[in-house]
Each structure stands twice: as C-alpha cells, then as structure tokens.
Design a protein around this motif. Structure first.
Motif, PDB file in Angstrom:
ATOM      1  N   TYR A   1      -3.495  -3.975   2.094  1.00 43.26           N
ATOM      2  CA  TYR A   1      -3.690  -4.648   0.821  1.00 43.26           C
ATOM      3  C   TYR A   1      -2.360  -4.646   0.079  1.00 43.26           C
ATOM      4  CZ  TYR A   1      -4.229   0.147  -0.916  1.00 43.26           C
ATOM      5  OH  TYR A   1      -4.055   1.469  -1.209  1.00 43.26           O
TER       6      TYR A   1
ATOM      7  N   THR B   1     -13.841  -9.077  -0.086  1.00 42.66           N
ATOM      8  CA  THR B   1     -12.484  -9.572   0.135  1.00 42.66           C
ATOM      9  C   THR B   1     -11.935 -10.141  -1.165  1.00 42.66           C
ATOM     10  OG1 THR B   1     -13.040 -10.090   2.425  1.00 42.66           O
ATOM     11  CG2 THR B   1     -11.076 -11.150   1.515  1.00 42.66           C
TER      12      THR B   1
ATOM     13  N   LYS C   1       0.837  -1.203   0.000  1.00 39.30           N
ATOM     14  CA  LYS C   1       0.000   0.000   0.000  1.00 39.30           C
ATOM     15  C   LYS C   1       0.878   1.263   0.000  1.00 39.30           C
ATOM     16  CE  LYS C   1      -3.500   1.955   3.100  1.00 39.30           C
ATOM     17  NZ  LYS C   1      -4.297   1.669   4.286  1.00 39.30           N
TER      18      LYS C   1
ATOM     19  N   LEU D   1     -10.183   0.437   0.062  1.00 40.92           N
ATOM     20  CA  LEU D   1      -9.533  -0.807   0.465  1.00 40.92           C
ATOM     21  C   LEU D   1      -8.876  -0.566   1.814  1.00 40.92           C
ATOM     22  CD1 LEU D   1      -7.961  -2.027  -2.884  1.00 40.92           C
ATOM     23  CD2 LEU D   1     -10.080  -2.759  -1.832  1.00 40.92           C
TER      24      LEU D   1
ATOM     25  N   GLY E   1      -6.603  -8.249  -0.497  1.00 39.63           N
ATOM     26  CA  GLY E   1      -7.025  -7.214   0.435  1.00 39.63           C
ATOM     27  C   GLY E   1      -8.525  -7.199   0.597  1.00 39.63           C
TER      28      GLY E   1
END
Length: 144
Positions: free
Chosen positions: A95, A122, A78, A91, A112
């Motif tokens: 993730y 998911t 991320k 999100l 994620g």
C-alpha cells in the motif's frame, strides 16, 4: 381404584407435544431472522476496522512528511511509514500514500487493499474524508 388412577392422570401438569413443538417453531423463526442480521453486523464491523486502519496509514504518512518532507516522487511507501504506525494494520501488500497539492493544500491519497478475516476492501485514491464518508463506496469483497 381405577377411578382414582384416572383422576390422578387428569391432575398431572405438564406441556403437551403440541405446545413444545410451537415453542420450537417460534425459536426457529427467531433464529432465522437473527443469524443473518448478526452476520451483517459482523461484516460491517470488519469493514469499519479496515477503514480505521486506512485512516491510520494516511495519518502516519502525514507524520512522515512533517518529519522528513515530501519524497521527490510524492509516493510514501509502507516501509517509510511503518515506524509511524501505532499497531499492525490490516492493509496487505504494497500500500502507498501519494501526496498531491491542491491549491496549496496537501492531499493524501491511499492506494491499497485491506483484509480482515474474509472481508477485503480495496482503496483507490482514498482520502480521509472519503474513507469517513458513509456514502463513499469502495470495492468490497466478502469471502465468507
């Protein structure tokens, strides 16, 4: 005189109680059908928004790779792709996108969870093609 009053009462126009009740019953039936349909449309639009954000994250990972190369662990986090995202995405948590090679072609897979106002999706090893494919099902939870 009494005869005139009766004639006036008969000439009055208006709705009877039965007619008003019939209209109320019809409106209640329409509401009973429409409200669940609208809730379903809202739920599906939230799922679509989360999927759109997932595609945006994968595209941001592609931009990261084109600018920086593939990390040695083949995992794009991320923090690495935040500057490549246009907007805030729905999100949550950590993730990540993994990069694999399949016959010389780069394959980006998202792992994620996305959340939008009580709807959670998911993603596990989700590709752009899989996300855009209407028949692909992801783990979806609706909290409302």
């Amino acid at each position: 005189m009494l005869h005139k009053k009766r004639k006036l009462l008969k000439n009055q126009k208006g709705f009877t109680l039965i007619e008003l009740l019939a209209v109320i019953v019809i409106l209640a039936i329409i509401a009973a059908i429409a409200i669940p349909a609208i809730n379903t449309i809202i739920k599906h639009s939230k799922i679509s928004a989360i999927k759109s954000d997932a595609v945006q994250v994968i595209n941001a990972a592609k931009l990261y790779v084109s600018s920086n190369s593939v990390p040695t662990d083949k995992k794009i986090t991320k923090e690495m792709i935040n500057k490549y995202l246009d907007d805030e995405v729905n999100l949550n948590g950590d993730y990540s996108v993994t990069v694999d090679e399949d016959g010389g072609k780069m394959v980006y897979k998202l792992n994620g969870t996305g959340e939008d106002d009580g709807v959670t999706v998911t993603f596990k090893d989700a590709t752009i093609g899989g996300i855009n494919d209407k028949s692909t099902k992801y783990d979806t939870t609706v909290n409302k």
